[in-house]
Motif scaffolding. Structure first.
Motif, short mmCIF file in Angstrom:
data_model
loop_
_atom_site.label_atom_id
_atom_site.label_comp_id
_atom_site.label_asym_id
_atom_site.label_seq_id
_atom_site.Cartn_x
_atom_site.Cartn_y
_atom_site.Cartn_z
N LYS A 1 0.91 -1.22 -0.17
CA LYS A 1 -0.01 -0.04 0.00
C LYS A 1 0.91 1.06 -0.07
O LYS A 1 0.59 2.32 -0.96
N GLY A 2 2.00 1.21 0.86
CA GLY A 2 2.66 2.57 0.77
C GLY A 2 3.53 2.52 -0.47
O GLY A 2 3.56 3.79 -1.04
N MET A 3 3.84 1.60 -0.91
CA MET A 3 4.69 1.43 -2.36
C MET A 3 3.68 1.89 -3.47
O MET A 3 4.29 2.85 -4.27
N TYR A 4 2.57 1.79 -3.30
CA TYR A 4 1.52 2.01 -4.18
C TYR A 4 1.48 3.43 -4.52
O TYR A 4 1.67 4.03 -5.55
N TYR A 5 1.33 4.08 -3.47
CA TYR A 5 1.21 5.63 -3.57
C TYR A 5 2.40 6.52 -3.97
O TYR A 5 2.55 7.51 -4.29
N GLU A 6 3.58 5.73 -3.61
CA GLU A 6 4.92 6.09 -3.96
C GLU A 6 5.21 6.17 -5.38
O GLU A 6 5.78 7.14 -5.90
N VAL A 7 4.79 5.18 -6.08
CA VAL A 7 5.17 4.92 -7.49
C VAL A 7 3.82 5.56 -8.43
O VAL A 7 4.15 5.47 -9.55
N ALA A 8 2.72 5.54 -7.79
CA ALA A 8 1.76 5.88 -8.42
C ALA A 8 0.87 7.04 -7.88
O ALA A 8 -0.33 6.70 -7.35
N PRO A 9 1.57 8.18 -7.64
CA PRO A 9 0.61 9.58 -7.31
C PRO A 9 -0.56 9.62 -8.03
O PRO A 9 -0.63 9.30 -9.34
N LYS A 10 -1.56 10.05 -7.23
CA LYS A 10 -2.92 10.15 -7.76
C LYS A 10 -2.88 11.01 -9.21
O LYS A 10 -3.40 10.59 -10.23
#
Length: 453
Positions: free
Chosen positions: A19-28
């Motif tokens: 979850k943390g990596m998702y927001y890091e590599v794919a900002p909204k």
């Protein structure tokens, strides 16, 4: 690797942290922009009835990204634990001596759990199973637990002779390890592994069995000093403790009244921990099982994972007596390693106060050399001279990004760190040897012999 605690590249990149990596590599905002761009191309290329204007595509893109983010936020992942302890990775050649009087389901579960917990794989250890009554092979040497399930089933278990014949079992263990030692000149497979025999007796040893076991162990002490004997039985340690050298640490009790997973794990975990504690061995490959060989030099490659230690032992049989000897550790330009030596501490490590531990850091291609010359000069017997204990530890922190350079066939993971152990002029002395180091004492002995004529 992604679903394990070690992760990919570092412990940051693992499933529990997705979850943390998702927001890091794919900002909204970036994800909306790319989704909108793809939507424009898709709208032009598809042959659908009707069209959607750019504002509509933008709205659908934002709604899709919001829905995806809501789903990602709802995922209940396990909490990521950071393990700051230095791990120990066993590499053992395990020989199981099985009494088939055990109930099949129980002993099958015990052996499966044991093999799964002591690093049995092509990059770690291997195992063999023999019958405790006849000494015959039940499962040939293998480095995969799958062969255990393929070769051992209820029918084979039920039809096998039951019981433990102590002299036959010890002779079979001795023969197997002697054969491996005699083949080491040309076969490097077991270099840098510990040698362990695990008895799985069901019945209580008779007084005669205890006497035979004590006699057989003396031969192991003299000619197979690196073979560690363990036992897992029932009715308490006193029932089978004579099979091992030190029942207080090498004999373990297994309850046969319950076959549920929790009971099996609790009973077997102590044995697993002991197996993982036993040092990998470094020896003279030209010595042979009867110690009739010659001084020799040897080198073999080893691999250690980040934040992991490997522990070795050189028995005094291989550095007893006169002569210049040394051991050298060679790195390959990536990954810093700490090498520690001690004669007193079985698990030498850095920053330990007191004792005789010496540590050096191995960096780049620069080798580290330690002298073994006159290491037993103050001792007149092999038994009285303490072994040399060695640790090799990776200095890479668990949270650091690791170097992915290990491409040898011996690399289990790409971030393993390779090093070579080189030993020079190791001796070859069995445990019965006694050194008379004083010239005056030698002279007196000769004169006494002559005067007796």
């Amino acid at each position: 690797m992604f679903y394990s605690q070690r992760g990919i590249f570092s412990s940051k990149y693992r499933a529990c942290n997705r979850k943390g990596m998702y927001y890091e590599v794919a900002p909204k905002d970036e994800l909306v922009t790319q989704t909108f761009g793809f939507g424009l191309i898709l709208e032009e290329e598809t042959t659908l009835f009707g069209t959607i204007n750019d504002k509509g595509i933008q709205k659908y893109s934002e709604d899709s990204v919001n829905a995806l983010n809501d789903y990602i936020s709802s995922i209940q992942d396990l909490k990521c634990e950071i393990d700051n302890d230095v791990n120990v990775r066993a590499a053992a050649d395990v020989l199981l001596v099985l009494d088939t009087q055990w109930e099949f389901k129980l002993i099958e579960s015990v052996i499966a759990y044991l093999l799964d917990s002591v690093n049995i794989n092509p990059y770690g250890g291997n195992y063999t199973i023999i019958n405790a009554k006849t000494g015959e092979m039940m499962v040939n040497s293998s480095n995969t637990i799958l062969d255990f399930y393929l070769s051992y089933n209820r029918t084979i278990h039920t039809n096998a002779p039951i019981g433990l014949d102590v002299p036959i079992a010890f002779d079979a263990v001795q023969k197997i390890f002697q054969s491996k030692i005699n083949n080491e000149t040309s076969d490097k497979y077991n270099r840098g592994k510990s040698s362990i025999a695990i008895f799985l007796p069901y019945s209580v040893l008779s007084e005669g069995d205890k006497s035979v076991a004590s006699s057989k162990k003396e031969h192991f002490k003299l000619y197979l000093p690196d073979v560690k004997i363990l036992a897992l039985g029932r009715n308490g340690r006193d029932a089978f403790g004579h099979l091992v050298f030190d029942p207080s640490i090498d004999a373990f009790d297994l309850s046969d009244t319950s076959t549920d997973g929790t009971s099996i794990v609790q009973s077997t975990n102590l044995l697993v921990s002991r197996v993982n504690e036993i040092h990998r061995r470094i020896s003279n490959p030209k010595c042979g099982a009867d110690f009739s060989g010659e001084e020799a030099s040897d080198s073999f490659d080893q691999y250690v994972e980040p934040n992991t230690s490997s522990y070795y032992k050189i028995s005094p049989n291989y550095f007893f007596g006169d002569g210049e000897r040394f051991i050298k550790f060679q790195g390959y330009g990536y990954g810093n390693l700490m090498v520690c030596l001690s004669r007193q501490d079985g698990k030498p490590r850095q920053n330990v106060t007191g004792g005789d531990t010496k540590c050096e850091t191995m960096t780049g291609m620069n080798p580290i050399t330690f002298s073994l010359t006159d290491a037993c000069i103050d001792y007149d017997t092999v038994f009285s001279c303490p072994p040399l204990y060695i640790s090799v530890q990776s200095n890479i922190a668990d949270t650091e990004t690791r170097s992915m350079k290990c491409i040898d066939s011996g690399c289990r993971y790409p971030d393993d760190i390779k090093y070579t152990i080189h030993v020079e002029k190791l001796s070859c002395v069995n445990g019965s040897f006694r050194f008379i180091g004083n010239l005056g004492l030698v002279t007196i002995t000769i004169l006494t012999f002559i005067s007796s004529w």
